[in-house]
Design an enzyme around this catalytic site. Structure first.
Site, PDB file in Angstrom:
ATOM      1  CG  ASP A 197      -1.961   1.013   1.290  1.00 28.59           C
ATOM      2  OD1 ASP A 197      -2.811   0.991   0.395  1.00 28.59           O
ATOM      3  OD2 ASP A 197      -1.970   1.846   2.224  1.00 28.59           O
ATOM      4  CD  GLU A 249      -2.300   2.524  -3.498  1.00 27.82           C
ATOM      5  OE1 GLU A 249      -3.393   3.003  -3.792  1.00 27.82           O
ATOM      6  OE2 GLU A 249      -1.901   2.484  -2.315  1.00 27.82           O
TER       7      GLU A 249
END
Ligand code: GLC
Ligand code: CA
Length: 555
Positions: A197, A249
């Site tokens: 993330d 990400e």
């Protein structure tokens, strides 16, 4: 064993996938129930959004314990069964590692709050400026300032996301060690994939300064030190095992950095998600606005990234949808008039590109934005913050709702539509987020019985495994000036694939470049009528088609 170039990933948002116990919240047992369905798609890996212990302020991206399963989703035993069952069905598991921040409920933050110096150094704490204003003028990505008072100390803590998500201090080697421990813990549980993330914002400078734009993105995004940390993460965790697939990400990244993160020589990650192509319907770069998408910009961005990553030996994750994006079919397609064509056009456009495709749950049956018109129908924290800000800016509540309806992340988070039964077969209870009203028409059972989208996805997934030109070929964009068609060529070892993708609802006539119209070709796959490639070629609304060329067949 296939490499990640041949793989296709399926993303599961566990909260909305399948509820097994009637509490209205999807869970691990629900995923296990649906393994036969997932296996029938032919996908290789299941990326599951966070299901770790969490107060769920940001739907699990606010983690309070990294190695515990939140009881909402089940138990560790359920997880172990899931890994095993997936494996039996030739599928692997990819977990979501949220290592940029923890929930403020995390033990580390709580200990820091009680004054424990060791844990205070786990977070990014700073004194306010002498005039009492925040340590820097940075904005939180979820609205408001990026700083919040830290208990009753005189300091503030940094939160690039929600106030309940405190950024970790990666400059502290102890923090990095803790992060590696988490990844290794899950590796030992048989996990073979990781999605990291917002991993390109982990590297903050030692001295933080004000941003000229009052937002600050460039001061914490893609800092050189982020590459160092990711390399170290690789060496200390997944890089020690064979064939682990990783994806970062990367918020607001560049092609340069994207290639560096994913070039195998650098030993960082397998691939990355970038988001520029999903901002082509932002008016003046503002998400909370309304604008028809800019096709030329979309095409240019896809083309630039494909070209740049081919040249620099990087690797893209290919996707239109995820749990943070409104449904692409509603944004760039026409589900009302060209449901099948626009769904399959989108699928083919990215599945035949260079990279690893990701399918987000429901995309394979053409799920759309639900079009909720009441603020109360939305749960997402970012959505509610945005609504407040839009009202503060002077928009009427109708104007604000019109934007929310198109842009809210809940557009993709509505329950998976399995059947035309109660709550789309997602739960027997009260779903945590409303089901879209079109579920009697759009659902898995219906699609399996009469639809053509699902089977199209299966074909695309299969083709990637069979054809090197898809999994390994180089990329070259053509007809770049064409106003409604995105055309490209893939090339591998004397074979070529010509892919024509038409993004609008009228038919259009194309002049095919001679290098292709002169050669013999085979119609490989398309969502329209099967026919030969002709020098002037007409594409129907939202038509996509791929022609295959093999130099050996062309004297
Ligand atoms: C990522 C996630 C998103 C989350 C944010 C903060 O962008 O995909 O859902 O809110 O990070 O963790
Ligand atoms: Ca449940």
């Amino acid at each position: 064993m296939s490499t990640f170039h041949e793989k296709v990933v399926y993303q599961i948002y566990p909260k909305s996938f399948k509820d097994s116990n009637g509490d209205g919240i999807g869970d691990l047992k629900g995923i296990i129930e649906k393994i036969p369905y997932l296996a029938s798609l032919g996908v290789d890996m299941l990326w599951i959004n966070p299901f770790f212990s969490s107060p769920q302020k940001d739907n699990g991206y606010d983690i309070s314990n990294y190695t515990e399963i939140d009881p909402l989703f089940g138990t560790m035993e359920d997880f172990e069964v899931l890994v095993k069952e997936a494996k039996t069905n030739q599928m692997e598991i990819m977990l979501d590692m949220v290592l940029n921040h923890t929930s403020i409920d995390h033990e580390w933050f709580q200990k820091a709050l009680t004054g424990d110096k060791k844990f205070q150094d786990y977070y990014i704490l700073r004194e306010p400026k002498s005039d009492g204003s925040h340590p820097t003028n940075w904005a939180s990505k979820f609205g408001g300032p990026a700083w919040e008072p830290f208990g009753d100390t005189a300091k503030e803590y940094l939160h690039l996301y929600d106030v309940s998500q405190a950024d970790l201090n990666w400059r502290n080697p102890e923090v990095r060690k803790e992060a590696y421990k988490v990844v290794n813990y899950w590796l030992n549980k048989g996990v073979t994939g990781f999605r990291f993330d917002v991993i390109n914002v982990i590297g903050k400078d030692a001295v933080l300064s004000d941003a000229i734009d009052g937002v600050g993105k460039s001061l914490y995004t893609d800092r050189p030190i982020a590459h160092e940390y990711i390399h170290e993460l690789n060496k200390e965790t997944f890089g020690r095992k064979e064939a682990i697939m990783t994806v970062g990400e990367m918020s607001s990244t560049t092609i340069e950095n994207g290639a560096a993160y994913s070039n195998p020589e650098n030993e960082e990650l397998s691939m990355l998600f970038s988001f520029h192509h999903l901002k082509v319907d932002y008016l003046d770069s503002e998400k909370w606005s309304l604008m028809p998408f800019d096709f030329m910009e979309l095409k240019q961005l896809l083309n630039d990234w494909q070209t740049g990553m081919t040249e620099k030996n990087g690797w893209n994750a290919l996707f239109w949808n995820n749990h943070d994006q409104p449904r692409a079919i509603s944004r760039f397609g026409d589900p009302e008039h060209h449901f099948y064509a626009s769904a399959t056009l989108q699928a083919q456009t990215i599945h035949l590109l260079r990279g690893t495709p990701y399918i987000y749950q429901g995309e394979e049956i053409g799920m759309t934005n639900p079009g909720f018109s009441e603020l109360a129908d939305y749960v997402d924290i970012e959505t509610h913050n945005a609504y407040t800000e839009l009202i503060e800016k002077g928009l009427s509540s109708n104007e604000a709702m019109a934007i929310i309806k198109e842009k809210s992340r809940d557009n993709s988070r509505t329950p998976m539509q399995w059947s035309n039964e109660l709550n789309a077969g997602f739960t027997t209870g009260q779903p945590w987020l409303k089901v879209a009203e079109n579920y009697p028409q759009i659902n898995v059972e219906e699609e399996q019985a009469t639809g053509k989208i699902l089977s199209y996805y299966k074909k695309l997934i299969q083709l990637r495994k069979e054809m090197k030109v898809i999994s390994e070929g180089n990329y070259r964009g053509i007809l770049l000036e064409h106003p409604s068609v995105y055309a490209y060529v893939r090339e591998f070892d004397g074979t070529q694939l010509l892919v024509l993708n038409h993004f609008y609802g009228e038919s259009v006539s194309l002049e095919i470049p001679e290098e292709f119209s002169n050669q013999q070709s085979r119609y490989l796959i398309g969502n329209g009528e099967k026919r030969e490639l002709t020098p002037t070629f007409v594409l129907e609304p939202y038509e996509t088609v791929a022609f295959y060329f093999n130099a050996e067949n062309n004297g």
